[in-house]
Enzyme design. Structure first.
Site, short mmCIF file in Angstrom:
data_model
loop_
_atom_site.label_atom_id
_atom_site.label_comp_id
_atom_site.label_asym_id
_atom_site.label_seq_id
_atom_site.Cartn_x
_atom_site.Cartn_y
_atom_site.Cartn_z
N THR A 117 1.26 -1.17 -5.29
CA THR A 117 0.39 0.00 -5.26
C THR A 117 -0.39 0.04 -6.56
OG1 THR A 117 1.98 1.20 -3.88
CG2 THR A 117 0.36 2.53 -5.07
N ALA A 129 2.12 4.32 -8.11
CA ALA A 129 1.57 3.11 -8.75
C ALA A 129 2.36 2.72 -10.00
CB ALA A 129 0.10 3.31 -9.10
N CYS A 188 5.79 1.22 -7.92
CA CYS A 188 5.66 0.19 -6.89
C CYS A 188 4.64 -0.87 -7.31
CB CYS A 188 5.24 0.82 -5.57
SG CYS A 188 4.98 -0.39 -4.25
N THR A 228 0.80 -1.20 0.00
CA THR A 228 0.00 0.00 0.00
C THR A 228 0.83 1.25 0.00
OG1 THR A 228 -2.21 0.49 0.62
CG2 THR A 228 -0.63 0.87 2.29
#
EC number: 3.4.25.2
Length: 186
Positions: free
Chosen positions: A174, A168, A171, A14
């Site tokens: 994410t 995003a 990662c 996250t």
């Protein structure tokens, strides 16, 4: 081990970001939950309003642990109404000293109209520099993006959205299913 692969169960994931700008505080987070290399859920809600709606919280880490901590924080906010910093410090003390809580694996960002804080299981209660702070696997990417955008004409929500999109892109834990909560910081 778990049924989805032959690796030990490792929950990843996250990105949670908070930005304070222009009389508003915004907390945003992505929706991906992963175990090992498998995405289990793409639309988890990791950011929500707490208490009477005057505090926003976001978490990174094990979901059940985070909800336990949210409940504890809400209890502290009832004890210390309107005093987020005091409630957070009291929660951090419990988190460090309580045998059960010490095993919880989560970090939290909490914010009200006056202050934004990060709470960790080691008892840290940190206030962000320049009104920007992030946690989670994509936290450093989102933090760097938000710091680069903070002095532009973008508002706090736009900065959070763009920064989470950048995280995003980088990662793998994410995604772009973003939840945003905001408060007026006046």
């Amino acid at each position: 081990m778990h049924a989805l692969s032959q690796e030990p169960t490792v929950w990843h994931g996250t990105t949670i970001l908070t930005v304070r700008k222009g009389g508003r505080v915004v907390v945003g987070g992505d929706g991906q939950v992963s175990i090992g290399q498998t995405v289990i859920k793409s639309n988890a809600r990791k950011v929500r309003k707490l208490g009477k709606g005057d505090v926003i919280g976001g978490f990174a880490g094990a979901t059940a642990d985070a909800f336990t901590l949210f409940e504890r924080l809400e209890s502290k906010l009832e004890q210390y109404p309107g005093q987020l910093t005091r409630a957070a410090v009291e929660l951090a003390k419990d988190w460090r000293t309580d045998r059960y809580l010490r095993r919880l694996e989560a970090m939290m960002i909490v914010a009200d109209k006056e202050v934004s804080l990060v709470l960790t299981g080691t008892g840290d209660v940190l206030e962000p520099e320049a009104g920007v702070m992030a946690i989670g696997s994509g936290g450093n990417y989102a933090l760097a993006a938000a710091r680069a955008l903070i002095d532009t004409d973008k508002d706090a929500e736009s900065i959070v959205r763009k920064s989470l999109d950048i995280a995003a892109d980088i990662c793998v834990y994410t995604n772009r299913n973003i939840t945003i909560e905001a408060l007026s910081a006046e």
